[in-house]
Design an enzyme around this catalytic site. Sequence first.
Site: not given
Length: 335
Positions: A121, A145
């Site tokens: 990501t 995350y």
Amino acid sequence: MTTNRGRVLVVGGAGYIGSHMVKCLSSQGYIPVTLDNLSHGHADAVRFGELVVGDMGDRALLDRLLSKQHFKAVFHFASLIQVAESVRDPAAYYHNNFILTKQLLDALVDHGIDRFIFSSTAAVYGIPTTDLLTEDHPCHPINPYGRSKWMIEQLLQDYEVAYGLKSASLRYFNAAGADPDDRLGERHDPETHLIPRALRAAMGTGPALTINGTDYPTADGSCIRDYVHVGDLAEAHALALAHLLNGGHSCRLNLGTGHGYSVLEILDAIEHVAGSPVPRTVGPRRPGDPARLVADPTTAKRLLNWTPKRSDLAVILEDAWRWENLQHQSHAEPG
Ligand code: UDP
């Protein structure tokens, strides 16, 4: 009929990006096998190949699966993906995205699988110090995350040195859109992403959109993101697979378009596609959100010869709009 290019395992193949990947692999002659526990995915999204329902942390299941048949490579899409939730519940994120992924990787190594394609990501970068992020921008993730994904990228580097596992870590910017065949799209529950929420607000099937902050240091004060079509993401993964199968080196690649849109610009573009206003309110900033995340996708284009085909914002929104309408109609139909 295309040739049989071999079996590949798609962990999380029943999810949004995974289901597009399964379709893409099948269209290229691979035999996809999906492993998904259906905690977030949908069995009916797996339209090609076998679906094995189970956890990636279930070692006995993995041993059975991996000893029964040979897989040329493994894709891993089974992640928790919400930035704000990761701030509230980091334990879940480190468990799922780090510990269970490590257990999956240990099983792959033990079974002699040596190619792995990882959903990473743009959140690994943290706060950008440049307008366009290149892969060598320092990684200082600002939410659990992003940290959980960055930890796996580092683990992959060590696993290659020690165990010879080659990998492609693909750093997604904002996946959006739906398959133009209208049979695959975004079905998160709850849906937290900007585009589907704003489309539902415009359609009148969801609440007014809350803009998460208009006091960021951007031109209009709202956050800027780089939206890339989910089908283009799947194609980039297939190219990364070919790269690794052809003996290419491990890589970390940005998958984005190089164009950023603010939340307010997205809402304007949605009003254009929907032909109706997006009811909205302004709320506070969402924890863990950097002001701007925009890719420099040059490396992926050069190394993989990847050219996004459906990532113009208008095309993304038209595909997503059709998908949301179909979803609404199928729910509205009497049972
Ligand atoms: N966003 C928003 N309202 C919403 C959902 C998202 O303002 O209801 C913002 C969010 O804070 C971020 C951008 O839209 O700045 C994109 O968020 P999304 O959740 O779609 O993707 P992310 O960037 O978290 O992967």
